[in-house]
Design a protein around this motif. Structure first.
Motif, PDB file in Angstrom:
ATOM      1  N   UNK A 136       0.846  -1.189   0.000  1.00  0.00           N
ATOM      2  CA  UNK A 136       0.000   0.000   0.000  1.00  0.00           C
ATOM      3  C   UNK A 136       0.891   1.253   0.000  1.00  0.00           C
ATOM      4  N   UNK A 137       0.477   2.258  -0.708  1.00  0.00           N
ATOM      5  CA  UNK A 137       1.173   3.550  -0.823  1.00  0.00           C
ATOM      6  C   UNK A 137       2.426   3.503  -1.693  1.00  0.00           C
ATOM      7  N   UNK A 138       2.737   2.326  -2.249  1.00  0.00           N
ATOM      8  CA  UNK A 138       3.938   2.238  -3.084  1.00  0.00           C
ATOM      9  C   UNK A 138       3.517   2.182  -4.553  1.00  0.00           C
ATOM     10  N   UNK A 139       4.501   2.474  -5.412  1.00  0.00           N
ATOM     11  CA  UNK A 139       4.217   2.500  -6.841  1.00  0.00           C
ATOM     12  C   UNK A 139       3.941   1.100  -7.371  1.00  0.00           C
ATOM     13  N   UNK A 140       2.899   0.975  -8.149  1.00  0.00           N
ATOM     14  CA  UNK A 140       2.537  -0.326  -8.688  1.00  0.00           C
ATOM     15  C   UNK A 140       2.704  -0.365 -10.201  1.00  0.00           C
ATOM     16  N   UNK A 141       2.613   0.782 -10.838  1.00  0.00           N
ATOM     17  CA  UNK A 141       2.735   0.851 -12.295  1.00  0.00           C
ATOM     18  C   UNK A 141       3.067   2.282 -12.704  1.00  0.00           C
ATOM     19  N   UNK A 151       3.271   7.949 -11.590  1.00  0.00           N
ATOM     20  CA  UNK A 151       3.227   6.655 -10.916  1.00  0.00           C
ATOM     21  C   UNK A 151       1.794   6.359 -10.488  1.00  0.00           C
ATOM     22  N   UNK A 152       1.426   5.078 -10.540  1.00  0.00           N
ATOM     23  CA  UNK A 152       0.145   4.658  -9.971  1.00  0.00           C
ATOM     24  C   UNK A 152       0.468   4.028  -8.620  1.00  0.00           C
ATOM     25  N   UNK A 153      -0.241   4.482  -7.610  1.00  0.00           N
ATOM     26  CA  UNK A 153       0.044   4.065  -6.239  1.00  0.00           C
ATOM     27  C   UNK A 153      -0.973   3.004  -5.803  1.00  0.00           C
ATOM     28  N   UNK A 154      -0.467   1.905  -5.222  1.00  0.00           N
ATOM     29  CA  UNK A 154      -1.361   0.828  -4.786  1.00  0.00           C
ATOM     30  C   UNK A 154      -2.197   1.297  -3.600  1.00  0.00           C
ATOM     31  N   UNK A 155      -3.520   1.126  -3.663  1.00  0.00           N
ATOM     32  CA  UNK A 155      -4.361   1.538  -2.534  1.00  0.00           C
ATOM     33  C   UNK A 155      -4.338   0.531  -1.382  1.00  0.00           C
ATOM     34  N   UNK A 156      -3.959  -0.712  -1.680  1.00  0.00           N
ATOM     35  CA  UNK A 156      -3.891  -1.762  -0.645  1.00  0.00           C
ATOM     36  C   UNK A 156      -2.670  -2.641  -0.907  1.00  0.00           C
TER      37      UNK A 156
END
Lengths: 128, 368
Positions: free
Chosen positions: A51-56, A66-71
């Motif tokens: 969560x809160x880290x870059x996912x894509x 950056x797209x940030x992971x919500x979970x």
């Protein structure tokens, strides 16, 4: 304004919770601010995300964001259609423009996400 | 923050704005890709009033300007413009601009917004320093940027749309030529120039008439085929043509030779500032040169990304985006000499991923 059945992260991603699974994407506000989306670097299935880290990475005609992971959890599915037609996110950010499905490692994180009403208020503030 | 005379028109069209060279400019109205295709297929209208516009009059105008630019004004016909460079003593580019030679041998320069003050100062300085006469050259240098508005109308339908307002026959204005036209009883200077690779015109308008001309173009009978287009589309259009953008692809540390634009340097012309340095650079051979490349792997190159050959760093990207027409990532950048051959495969370091690209000849996009 934002769909009622979703939860929102302040970095402008949404999550649709179904048991331990969360389908995620970016919000209408995010796609509108980005402008024409031309490329999306999709995450790999089986990747563990926090969560809160870059996912894509998402690219528009303007810039890279950056797209940030919500979970947190493990990616179990990605929307392959976006590889060929990333503009789907502009057209339909909440349905056809979903990005990935995460199997959550900690469902308690859901409580930290915003309700539609609060997210709308947050966006309104940010836009000022 | 500066605004152009058409700011309120952009606002009324719900444009999204971006700060560019100190101006609050429309980035897009409906969307970059939409506007891009409109220009390629029908026509787009751009507010380019941020560009610098400088007039030079006086009997020594031609001799002064010819000592400062890389092309030859003596060979330019009256009523025509040409692309040229102002270089410093090292051959570094001070500005790339269009120089217009008016029928009375006065000169009009249209250059980059960010270089406006620098160019005016450079002209004034050399009007004194280059003259044999202590009084300096007999020239009057006048910055008319704020007193005028500049609108570009670009695309295959541009002539038809503009013609519906003009009594002057526009087909008689050849490429790079300019003329005064009667536009709905307003007298305008119009040139057949642009930055998109499409046929089109640039209109130079007195401040008080700016909104009126904009409104008339967008409300006339041909208006359905004309779409307001912002700086976003202007950038993707120029990139597909391999046109350079000052501050990105060229600057004072790059020369026209390195930018691959030797055809705009008239070496046989008498002295001009930068000539010696450029001759030396040509004799010694270039160390690096500008290339165009397209992505083989999926990815979008951006300014600053490293260019590699296997593991060796050979250069950097100066402009990059996704080409709306070719639907792939394209870019410009400098590489060490030897790696610039068309067809050569290179690596672009996109966020630590080594993605394959290929050197291609410019322009990226050729009109059928």
């Amino acid at each position: 304004m934002s769909p009622e059945d979703l939860k929102y992260h302040k970095e402008h991603t949404w999550a649709k919770i179904n048991g331990r699974k969360a389908t995620i994407g970016i919000t209408h506000y995010a796609q509108e601010s980005l402008g024409d989306i031309v490329y999306l670097e999709l995450p790999d299935v089986d990747t563990e995300v926090d969560k809160d880290a870059e996912i894509a990475e998402i690219e528009s005609t303007k810039a890279t964001s950056a797209i940030i992971a919500p979970v947190s959890g493990k990616i179990i599915e990605v929307n392959e259609e976006l590889a060929e037609s990333p503009e789907i996110i502009n057209e339909d950010p909440y349905e056809k423009g979903w990005i990935a499905v995460i199997e959550m490692s900690n469902t308690k994180e859901i409580e930290e996400l915003l309700d539609p009403k609060d997210y709308d208020k947050y966006v309104e503030e940010e836009a000022k | 923050m500066k605004r152009t005379l058409l700011y309120n028109r952009h606002k009324a069209l719900s444009a999204r704005f971006v700060v560019f060279a100190g101006y609050e400019m429309p980035l897009q109205y409906t969307g970059v890709i939409d506007e891009h295709h409109a220009v390629r297929k029908s026509a787009g209208i751009f507010d380019v009033s941020h560009l610098s516009r400088i007039e030079i009059n006086g009997k020594d105008t031609i001799s002064l300007i010819n000592k400062l630019i890389t092309t030859d004004l003596e060979k330019l016909k009256q009523g025509y413009s040409q692309y040229t460079f102002l270089c410093n003593e090292n051959g570094g580019i001070i500005d790339d601009l269009l120089v217009y030679k008016k029928p009375d041998d006065s000169i009009f320069l249209c250059g980059n917004a960010i270089n406006r003050g620098k160019v005016a100062a450079w002209l004034k300085k050399h009007a004194v320093s280059l003259s044999a006469d202590k009084a300096g050259y007999n020239v009057v240098i006048k910055d008319i940027t704020d007193a005028t508005c500049q609108i570009a109308i670009q695309g295959p339908e541009a002539q038809k749309i503009l013609q519906s307002h003009a009594s002057t026959k526009l087909s008689e204005i050849k490429k790079f030529a300019f003329a005064e036209i009667n536009f709905d009883d307003i007298i305008l200077l119009v040139s057949r120039t642009g930055y998109t690779g499409e046929d089109g015109f640039e209109l130079y308008i007195t401040a008080s008439m700016a909104e009126s001309v904009w409104d008339r173009l967008l409300s006339g009978g041909a208006a359905p085929n004309l779409k307001p287009a912002g700086l976003g589309a202007r950038d993707t259009l120029r990139l597909e043509m391999g046109y350079l953008l000052y501050g990105h692809d060229i600057d004072q540390k790059t020369t026209p030779l390195e930018a691959g634009l030797e055809r705009f340097i008239l070496f046989e012309k008498s002295d001009f500032i930068g000539k010696e340095a450029l001759i030396t650079q040509r004799q010694n051979g270039l160390k690096r040169i500008l290339i165009g490349f397209e992505m083989i792997d999926k990815g979008i190159p951006r300014q600053g990304y490293r260019i590699l050959a296997k593991e060796t760093e050979i250069g950097a990207v100066t402009s990059g985006n996704m080409s709306p027409t070719l639907k792939k990532g394209i870019g410009l950048g400098y590489v060490d000499i030897g790696y610039n051959k068309t067809g050569n495969e290179i690596i672009i370091d996109i966020r630590e991923k080594a993605l394959l690209a290929r050197v291609v000849s410019l322009p990226f996009y050729r009109k059928k």
